[in-house]
Design a protein around this motif. Structure first.
Motif, PDB file in Angstrom:
ATOM      1  N   ARG A   8     -11.725  13.582   1.286  1.00  0.00           N
ATOM      2  CA  ARG A   8     -10.437  14.015   1.831  1.00  0.00           C
ATOM      3  C   ARG A   8      -9.320  13.457   0.956  1.00  0.00           C
ATOM      4  O   ARG A   8      -9.182  12.251   0.835  1.00  0.00           O
ATOM      5  N   LEU A  57     -10.272  10.845  -1.434  1.00  0.00           N
ATOM      6  CA  LEU A  57     -10.880   9.634  -0.900  1.00  0.00           C
ATOM      7  C   LEU A  57     -12.187   9.974  -0.190  1.00  0.00           C
ATOM      8  O   LEU A  57     -12.291  11.010   0.472  1.00  0.00           O
ATOM      9  N   ASN A  67     -14.412   9.686   2.771  1.00  0.00           N
ATOM     10  CA  ASN A  67     -14.159   9.362   4.177  1.00  0.00           C
ATOM     11  C   ASN A  67     -15.497   9.355   4.921  1.00  0.00           C
ATOM     12  O   ASN A  67     -16.191  10.351   4.998  1.00  0.00           O
ATOM     13  N   HIS A  80      -9.514   3.840   9.758  1.00  0.00           N
ATOM     14  CA  HIS A  80      -8.784   4.755  10.643  1.00  0.00           C
ATOM     15  C   HIS A  80      -9.254   4.518  12.072  1.00  0.00           C
ATOM     16  O   HIS A  80     -10.454   4.428  12.332  1.00  0.00           O
ATOM     17  N   ASP A 103      -3.779   3.671  11.120  1.00  0.00           N
ATOM     18  CA  ASP A 103      -4.576   3.389   9.926  1.00  0.00           C
ATOM     19  C   ASP A 103      -4.329   1.928   9.557  1.00  0.00           C
ATOM     20  O   ASP A 103      -3.184   1.494   9.477  1.00  0.00           O
ATOM     21  N   SER A 143     -13.063   6.333  11.431  1.00  0.00           N
ATOM     22  CA  SER A 143     -13.661   6.506  10.100  1.00  0.00           C
ATOM     23  C   SER A 143     -13.084   5.478   9.133  1.00  0.00           C
ATOM     24  O   SER A 143     -12.181   4.719   9.479  1.00  0.00           O
ATOM     25  N   SER A 156     -11.809   5.181   4.909  1.00  0.00           N
ATOM     26  CA  SER A 156     -11.551   5.871   3.645  1.00  0.00           C
ATOM     27  C   SER A 156     -11.630   4.890   2.487  1.00  0.00           C
ATOM     28  O   SER A 156     -11.124   3.773   2.588  1.00  0.00           O
TER      29      SER A 156
END
Lengths: 159, 266
Positions: free
Chosen positions: B62, B65, B67, B133, B138, B161, B163
């Motif tokens: 994404r 990055l 993820n 995240h 974040d 998640s 990143s």
């Protein structure tokens, strides 16, 4: 209590269980399949290893409710009547056990370990057994058994 | 085990709202630490909230990055073609966490939320300046790991998640305890265009930390030899039955050299 439905060794079971019941206890006490052993309470020994949707897991470190809808394979599901699974036969022929307590977990781990790896090395086998403890054999014959079963991997059917 | 209810919310929103209902509700991902803790009756929970139906099991690219969803297992990180291409060092790290059965169940989100001082993932996320995240915000890795088993997560906040940027070179080296396989010391070295970052797990009294001395030496020249004159102080390092602080200090330099060599060879 929660109703769970799971397939164990090809047979479908629907049962009510308390949410905090471990999958290992469910298999042993509810389904009376006592081949899956419990050798510790710290998730280290691996005697309780089964296959859940084709992957080896420690059934003492999962809840029965988490296995709802899953396909479970235990040591009892390997042999075809009196005909041993190739991994069981390899343990039998290579004296891959002494007291036998760790054996169900060893065999379930080993089957996943050699899948698609006929040339698996001794080092890979030893590393792959990190999650299974044996207090009798010193692992020598266990490794030998698994290596032999791997060589016969073409004959292995994963049911 | 004390009794509890197991809940399976169908979305992360629902999971978040269930979690916020009571301090005695807890989230479970792979359960590789939480279930043994519950088995020993070291924790008591009213409702255990399973995240398996919340769709947190994807690995995607994404905006450049990598993820990784919070519920992605160590096995899936180690085996993913995308991870192996984008970030082979973290795939390799994941392939040596715990044992095979732990890797089949344990997740990246669970490992980060638990922040065990000997866990492998925190070193990687801190060294690569990852972003965690959550359901609320974040969080940069620098601000996430607070102390032993303590993170910046609030009581009702769930990791969704992680990143990771793509380093030019990176590698992880650990010295595992022969019995538990946890890191006595683990080092993640990551070289970016602008900086070199080195994070150490298993050794710090306050958990994972960055080692500036090694970073400075490697920023000058990214070679194992750059570390031959480095001496790390044992202050702030753990001493326990597995290893003394000065032994850990020695391991930090030695493993950093190996990690650099490995990252160059890759």
């Amino acid at each position: 209590m929660t109703e769970v439905t799971l397939t164990v060794n090809g047979k479908k079971y629907t049962q009510n269980v308390f949410d905090h019941v471990l999958l290992s206890d469910f298999i042993r006490e509810k389904l009376k399949l006592t081949g899956t052993h419990i050798g510790c309470d710290t998730s280290q020994c691996g005697a309780c290893v089964i296959h859940l949707d084709g992957k080896s897991i420690k059934s003492c470190t999962m809840l029965a409710v988490q296995a709802d809808g899953c396909d479970v394979l235990t040591i009892e599901g390997l042999a075809d009547g009196d005909v041993l699974h190739p991994m069981q036969r390899a343990f039998h022929e290579n004296h891959g056990l002494q007291c036998g307590f760790c054996t169900p977990g060893m065999i379930m781990s080993a089957i996943e370990l050699i899948k698609g790896k006929p040339d698996i090395t001794e080092q890979e086998i030893r590393q792959g057994l990190e999650g299974n403890l044996c207090r009798c054999t010193g692992y020598q014959n266990i490794v030998k058994s698994i290596q032999e079963a791997a060589k016969n991997e073409n004959n292995l059917t994963n049911r | 085990m004390y009794s509890f209810n197991y809940l399976k919310p169908g979305s992360i929103k629902e999971a978040e709202s269930l979690l916020s209902e009571s301090d005695d509700n807890k989230v479970i991902s792979g359960g590789m630490t939480l279930l043994p803790t519950l088995k020993q009756r070291l924790a008591r929970i009213d409702n255990l909230i399973g995240l398996e139906k919340c769709g947190l099991d994807k690995i995607i690219l994404r905006e450049g990055l990598l993820n990784i969803g919070a519920m992605v297992t160590h096995f899936d990180v180690s085996n993913s073609a995308l991870v192996k291409t984008e970030n082979p060092a973290i795939a390799q790290l994941a392939s040596h966490i715990g044992d095979r059965q732990v890797r089949n169940r344990g997740t990246i989100g669970g490992s980060l939320a638990n922040n065990d001082p000997s866990a492998c993932y925190p070193a990687a996320i801190l060294a690569m300046s990852g972003t965690i995240h959550t359901t609320k915000r974040d969080i940069k890795a620098e601000n996430f790991f607070v102390d032993l088993f303590e993170t910046a997560l609030e009581e009702d906040e769930i990791i969704t998640s992680v990143s990771l940027p793509k380093p030019e070179r990176a590698a992880y080296e650990k010295f595992p305890n022969p019995a538990s396989r946890y890191a006595i010391v683990g080092i993640f070295v990551a070289k970016f265009d602008s900086e070199v970052r080195v994070a150490v797990t298993g050794a710090g009294e306050e958990g994972v930390f960055r080692c500036q001395q090694i970073e400075t030496a490697l920023s000058a020249k990214f070679l194992p030899e750059s570390l031959s004159e480095i001496n790390i102080s044992a202050d702030g390092l753990m001493s326990d039955i597995h290893a003394e602080a000065d032994y850990r200090a020695h391991l930090i330099v030695e493993l950093a050299k190996r990690a650099v060599a490995k990252s160059i060879a890759r």
